[in-house]
Design an enzyme around this catalytic site. Structure first.
Site, mmCIF file in Angstrom:
data_model
loop_
_atom_site.group_PDB
_atom_site.id
_atom_site.type_symbol
_atom_site.label_atom_id
_atom_site.label_comp_id
_atom_site.label_asym_id
_atom_site.label_seq_id
_atom_site.Cartn_x
_atom_site.Cartn_y
_atom_site.Cartn_z
ATOM 1 N N GLU A 110 -3.711 -1.488 -10.242
ATOM 2 C CA GLU A 110 -4.011 -0.563 -11.337
ATOM 3 C C GLU A 110 -4.631 -1.289 -12.514
ATOM 4 O O GLU A 110 -5.506 -0.745 -13.201
ATOM 5 C CB GLU A 110 -2.738 0.168 -11.764
ATOM 6 C CG GLU A 110 -2.059 0.967 -10.658
ATOM 7 C CD GLU A 110 -2.996 1.937 -9.965
ATOM 8 O OE1 GLU A 110 -3.859 2.531 -10.646
ATOM 9 O OE2 GLU A 110 -2.858 2.124 -8.741
ATOM 10 N N ASN A 129 -4.788 5.438 -15.460
ATOM 11 C CA ASN A 129 -5.171 5.951 -16.769
ATOM 12 C C ASN A 129 -5.271 4.796 -17.764
ATOM 13 O O ASN A 129 -4.304 4.053 -17.955
ATOM 14 C CB ASN A 129 -4.120 6.946 -17.271
ATOM 15 C CG ASN A 129 -3.748 7.962 -16.215
ATOM 16 O OD1 ASN A 129 -4.588 8.675 -15.699
ATOM 17 N ND2 ASN A 129 -2.465 8.010 -15.883
ATOM 18 N N ALA A 142 0.339 5.211 -7.887
ATOM 19 C CA ALA A 142 0.123 5.012 -9.316
ATOM 20 C C ALA A 142 -1.240 5.588 -9.665
ATOM 21 O O ALA A 142 -2.042 5.911 -8.792
ATOM 22 C CB ALA A 142 0.209 3.530 -9.693
ATOM 23 N N GLU A 157 -11.650 2.206 -5.668
ATOM 24 C CA GLU A 157 -10.438 1.895 -4.922
ATOM 25 C C GLU A 157 -10.531 0.617 -4.090
ATOM 26 O O GLU A 157 -9.564 -0.135 -3.998
ATOM 27 C CB GLU A 157 -10.058 3.087 -4.035
ATOM 28 C CG GLU A 157 -9.759 4.354 -4.811
ATOM 29 C CD GLU A 157 -8.670 4.166 -5.870
ATOM 30 O OE1 GLU A 157 -7.895 3.200 -5.784
ATOM 31 O OE2 GLU A 157 -8.619 4.986 -6.796
#
Length: 837
Positions: free
Chosen positions: A299, A268, A265, A321
Site C-alpha cells: 500500500e 487512499n 487494504a 497493482e
C-alpha cells in the site's frame, strides 16, 4: 445503473478541469442515511457545453449550478445532466446518502462487543458517488477538502491533516465539527474518511507523522501490534525513499484497521485502510505476520504508483497493482525481518495468478479494449496482481535495477500528480535503459496464458551429461535460473550449481554448463522463481522430488516444487492420490509455515473437496489431519508452524477419534495452549457440520465472546449444521436483500455446503442457479460473495456442470456475476476432468 464508458470518460476529460471538491458530511442523522453537501469548482474548455455528474443518493435535495437552481428530479439513475456550462463553474449539491452494509460507499458498522458505531468510506473503484457527487473517473484529479459533523465522542481521520474545531456544532446535540486541509490532487476513488470512537497510537518517522487506528474494543490488539506495524512502516518508507527521487508527498500517514472490509487494504493517500483481521485478534502464524508486512509495503508503494501518478483509464489497472505487488514482496524481503517473502509469493500468491491465466476468462496483463468500467472491474484478479508482479520481476532481471528505477523516477517526474498510460511508462523505461522495452512489453504484457519450461537431458553410460537443453512451450522470452542439486550422504539435497540463461520462444536453449557434468539428483528450471512459467521436470528429478522434497535446503526451491506438484494435479498429470502421498511423506518435515498452510489449503479445498469422489473424501481428509498432527508432534516446531498445523488438524478432522479430539481441545485449550477465537470457531464449525454442535451450543460460545469475529464464526457454524431447517434458515439470510453484512454473508456461504445429505444438496444446487442472478443484482460485493463463496464447487458431477452452464448462458447476469460465475464453472469443469482421469 449505467457504467461509465471509456468514450464518455475521454470526452469528459477533454471538456473539464476539476479545480476543487469541498465535501461536508453530516454523520449524525441516524442509522440509515448521512448528509452530503458538496461544492465542486471546475473549468470547462467549451463554454456552453453539457456534461454529467455521478451520484447515487438516497434523496437529492438541491442542485445549484452557477447560481441557477436545477431540478433534482432530473437525476437519471446515477447521473445528473449539467447543461450550459461556463468557462469557470461552481456546483452545489445537497443530498442524503445511504450507509452501506456491504463495504461499498460509506460503510456503517455497529460493534457487537460494546454497541459503538463506526464508519469508513470505500470509494474505489466506482463507489465515490455513493458518498459525494463527483466526476468519477481516474483522470479528473483534484484537491479534496473535507469538513464533517460527527458524534462528539468520535475521532475522524481522512486523506488530509485534520482537527476537531466544533465551529458551528451544537454541543447540546452531542455533535462535533471536524475540518481537514486540502489534499494534493487525487482521483475520486482514493477519497476516504474513517470515524468512530477510535483507539489510536501515534508516532513519527523521518518528519512524517504516523497514526494507527482501530475500534476501541480492539485497543489491546492494536497496542500489542503497534510496534511491529510501525517497524515495518519505517523500514518501508526508508527503502522507498532510497529507490525513488520523490519523497512521500501526502503529509501524514495514517493506517486504519476497519471492520468488514472487502479487500486486504486500500491505498487512499494519507489514510490507508486495512481489514482489521490484520491486527490478529487470534494468535497469528509467522506467515500471517509476513503477509501483513507485505501488504503494508504494497500500500505504501501505491503512494507513488497509483496515487502520485495514476492510470488514465482502468485498463491500466496493472500499472497500479502489479507494481505495488512486486515492491510489496521485494521490500518485505529486503528491508524487514520477513526475508522469506518471495517463498510465500511462490507457494501462495502465484497459484492464484496461474489459475486465472489458464481459464477461458484469461486476459493480458495490460488489458486492451476495456470499454466500460464494468468490464474493467472484473480484471481485479490474479493476473493483475501475481502475474503482473512476476512480469515486473522478470523485467528487472532483464533490465537491471539501475535502469529500471531510473525509468520509474523519470516516469514520476514527467507525470507528477497527473495521469499516465502504459505507453508513457514504457517510454520512460526505454529512455533510461536504451533497451527495446516496447518489444518486451508486446510479448509479456499484451499476451495471455502460461508458458511451460521443460528440461531435456541425455547421459552417457558413465552417467555424465552428453547434451542438455531447456525446451520452452509458449510465446515469451525468459531469463531463467537453472538449479543443479546433489543428494548428500546425510540425505539432504544440496545446491551444486546455479546459473541463468536467456530463452527465446520456439527455440531449444542449449545448456553447455551441464555438458560433461555428473548426473544430478535434481535439475530445477526456474530456480529462484524469476519468471512466470510452469515447469516440467525430467523423470529422474521427479523421482528425487517424490522421495526427498523436504530435504531441499532452500525454502524457495521447495515452494517452487510444491507449486509444480499442485499444477500437475490440476492438469491431470499427477493423480490426487499421488499428491496425497507426497503430502504424507514430505510435508511433516517442512519448517516453513507458509508452505504448510498453502499445501494443506490446496489439499483440503480443491483436492479433497472436489478432485476426489465423494466416497473417498472422508478418508483423504483424515489423512491430512494426521499429517497435521505429525507436524504438531515435532518437538522443534516453532509457534507459527504449530499454529498452521493445528489449523489443518481442525479443518480436516474426520471420524470418531479425530472429532473427539476436537471436543477435548475445546475443553482444555488444545496442544499449543489456549485455543484462539478463530480456531475455537473452526473447531465448532467442524463439529456442527457433523451434527455435534447445535444452536444452543453455538449461542453459548457466542455469549462468551461477542466480538465481530465470533459473530462470523457463529454464522459459519450455523450454516454448517446438516439439519434441513438450519440450511433453510441460512439460505433465507443469504438471499434476503440486506439481511446480512458482507462479512456475515461470506461466513454463512462458507459454512453452507459443509454438510447435508446428497438429496438436500442437490435441491439447493438447483435453487442456487435459479436464484443467483436475481440476488446478485443487489451489489458487486453480493455478486462476488454468492458467486464465489456459495458456489457448489464440491458437486463435481455432470448435472452440476449442466446447471452452471445453463445459468452462465442467461442474459440477465451482471458483468461482475458473469465473470465470477465463468471462473467457477471453468474450475468445476477442471475438477470433473481430474476426477475422470
Amino acid at each position: 445503473m449505467p457504467a461509465l464508458q471509456r468514450t464518455e470518460a475521454r470526452s469528459r476529460a477533454r471538456l473539464l478541469q476539476v479545480r476543487e471538491y469541498r465535501i461536508d458530511l453530516d454523520l449524525t442523522r441516524g442509522e440509515e442515511v448521512f448528509g452530503s453537501t458538496t461544492v465542486i469548482r471546475f473549468g470547462c474548455a467549451e463554454p456552453g457545453a453539457a456534461t454529467f455528474l455521478d451520484l447515487q443518493p438516497a434523496a437529492l435535495h438541491r442542485v445549484v449550478l452557477n447560481g441557477r437552481e436545477l431540478d433534482p428530479a432530473a437525476l437519471d439513475g446515477n447521473r445528473l445532466e449539467l447543461t450550459g456550462l461556463a468557462a469557470e463553474n461552481e456546483l452545489l449539491v445537497e443530498a442524503a446518502m445511504r450507509y452501506s452494509r456491504v463495504g461499498e460507499g460509506l460503510h456503517r458498522f455497529t460493534d457487537p462487543a460494546d454497541g459503538a458505531v463506526y464508519v469508513y468510506a470505500t470509494c474505489g473503484p466506482d463507489n465515490a458517488p455513493l458518498v459525494f457527487p463527483c466526476f468519477d473517473q481516474p483522470d479528473l484529479k483534484a484537491p479534496i477538502r473535507l469538513t464533517a459533523t460527527a458524534p462528539a465522542d468520535w475521532t475522524l481521520v481522512a486523506n488530509g491533516a485534520g482537527e476537531r474545531t466544533d465551529a458551528g456544532a451544537d454541543p447540546a446535540e452531542g455533535a462535533a465539527r471536524w475540518e481537514f486541509g486540502p489534499t494534493q490532487p487525487i482521483s475520486t476513488y482514493l477519497f476516504t474518511v474513517v470515524g468512530g470512537p477510535l483507539h489510536s497510537v501515534h508516532a513519527e518517522h523521518d518528519g512524517i507523522p504516523l497514526g494507527l487506528h482501530a475500534r476501541r474494543s480492539l485497543a489491546a490488539d492494536l497496542d500489542r501490534e503497534a510496534e511491529e506495524i510501525f517497524e515495518v512502516t519505517r523500514a518501508s518508507f526508508d527503502r522507498l525513499h532510497q529507490l525513488f527521487d520523490e519523497r512521500y508527498p501526502f503529509g501524514r500517514y495514517d493506517q486504519a484497521f476497519v471492520p468488514e472490509f472487502n479487500w486486504g487494504a486500500m491505498e487512499n493517500p494519507g489514510c490507508v485502510v486495512f481489514r482489521e483481521e490484520m491486527l490478529f485478534h487470534s494468535t497469528p502464524t509467522e506467515a500471517d505476520r509476513e503477509l501483513r508486512a507485505m501488504v503494508i509495503a504494497h500500500e505504501m508503494a501505491h503512494m507513488w504508483f497509483g496515487d502520485l501518478v495514476t492510470m488514465r483509464w482502468w485498463d491500466d489497472l496493472w500499472l497500479n497493482e502489479s507494481f505495488a505487488e512486486y515492491l510489496g514482496y521485494r521490500i518485505a524481503a529486503e528491508s524487514t525481518r520477513f526475508t522469506g517473502s518471495w517463498t510465500s509469493f511462490g507457494v501462495k500468491r502465484k497459484g492464484w495468478g496461474y489459475d486465472a491465466d489458464q481459464r477461458e476468462t484469461t486476459h493480458p496483463i495490460a488489458a486492451t479494449g476495456v470499454e466500460s468500467l464494468a468490464e474493467a472491474m472484473v480484471n481485479f484478479d490474479g493476473i493483475a496482481y501475481a502475474k503482473g508482479a512476476s512480469a515486473l520481476r522478470q523485467l528487472v532481471a532483464w533490465l537491471g535495477d539501475e535502469a529500471f528505477f531510473a525509468g520509474i523516477n523519470e516516469h514520476f517526474a514527467r507525470h507528477r500528480f497527473g495521469n499516465a498510460e502504459l505507453a508513457e511508462f514504457l517510454d520512460a523505461l526505454a529512455t533510461a535503459s536504451g533497451r527495446d522495452v516496447q518489444g518486451w512489453a508486446e510479448r509479456w504484457l499484451r499476451t495471455s496464458g502460461v508458458d511451460t519450461l521443460r528440461l531435456d537431458v541425455r547421459y552417457d553410460e558413465a552417467d555424465r551429461v552428453t547434451a542438455a537443453e531447456l525446451v520452452p512451450d509458449g510465446t515469451r522470452p525468459h531469463r531463467v535460473g537453472i538449479g543443479v542439486y546433489d543428494l548428500r550422504a546425510d540425505g539432504a539435497l544440496a545446491l551444486r550449481d546455479r546459473f541463468e540463461v536467456e530463452v527465446e520462444p520456439g527455440r531449444r536453449t542449449p545448456l553447455p554448463k551441464l555438458t560433461g557434468a555428473a548426473r544430478a539428483a535434481l535439475l530445477l528450471p526456474n530456480h529462484g522463481d524469476l519468471t512466470w512459467a510452469k515447469i516440467r521436470l525430467d523423470a529422474d528429478s521427479w523421482r528425487t522430488v517424490s522421495g526427498s522434497l523436504s530435504r531441499i535446503e532452500d525454502p524457495l526451491a521447495r515452494a517452487l516444487l510444491w507449486e509444480n506438484a499442485r499444477d500437475l494435479v490440476r492438469d491431470g498429470e499427477l493423480a490426487p492420490a499421488d499428491y496425497l502421498d507426497l503430502v504424507e511423506t514430505q510435508l511433516p518435515a517442512e519448517d516453513q509455515d507458509t508452505v504448510v498452510e498453502a499445501v494443506l489449503a490446496f489439499a483440503r479445498t480443491k483436492l479433497v473437496a472436489g478432485y476426489l469422489a465423494p466416497e473417498e473424501r472422508p478418508a483423504a481428509a483424515a489423512r491430512l489431519a494426521e499429517v497435521a498432527r505429525r507436524l504438531l508432534a515435532r518437538p522443534e516446531a516453532g509457534d507459527g508452524l504449530r499454529l498452521a498445523a493445528l489449523r489443518g488438524a481442525i479443518e480436516n478432522a474426520e471420524g470418531e477419534r479425530q472429532l473427539a479430539e476436537l471436543e477435548a481441545w475445546l475443553a482444555d485449550g488444545g496442544p499449543v495452549g489456549e485455543l484462539s477465537c478463530e480456531l475455537r470457531w473452526a473447531a465448532l464449525a467442524r463439529l456442527a457440520a457433523e451434527g455435534l454442535a447445535d444452536e444452543s451450543r453455538i449461542a453459548a460460545e457466542l455469549a462468551a465472546d461477542p466480538s465481530s469475529s465470533a459473530h462470523q464464526g457463529a454464522a459459519r457454524a450455523r450454516a454448517a449444521r446438516p439439519e434441513p431447517e438450519a440450511k433453510e434458515a441460512a439460505w433465507r439470510q443469504l438471499f434476503a436483500d440486506g439481511a446480512l453484512s458482507n462479512h456475515l454473508m461470506t461466513a454463512t456461504a462458507q459454512g453452507f455446503w459443509q454438510s447435508g445429505e446428497d438429496r438436500l444438496q442437490e435441491e439447493y444446487a438447483r435453487r442456487y442457479f435459479a436464484e443467483l442472478p436475481g440476488a446478485a443484482q443487489q451489489a458487486q460485493t453480493v455478486a462476488r460473495v454468492l458467486g464465489q463463496s456459495l458456489f457448489p464447487a464440491g458437486r463435481t458431477d455432470a448435472e452440476t456442470v449442466r446447471l452452471a452452464e445453463e445459468c452462465l448462458g442467461r442474459e440477465d447476469l451482471t458483468p461482475s456475476l458473469r465473470r465470477v460465475l465463468a471462473d467457477q464453472v471453468d474450475d468445476l469443469r477442471r475438477a470433473v476432468r481430474v476426477r475422470s482421469r
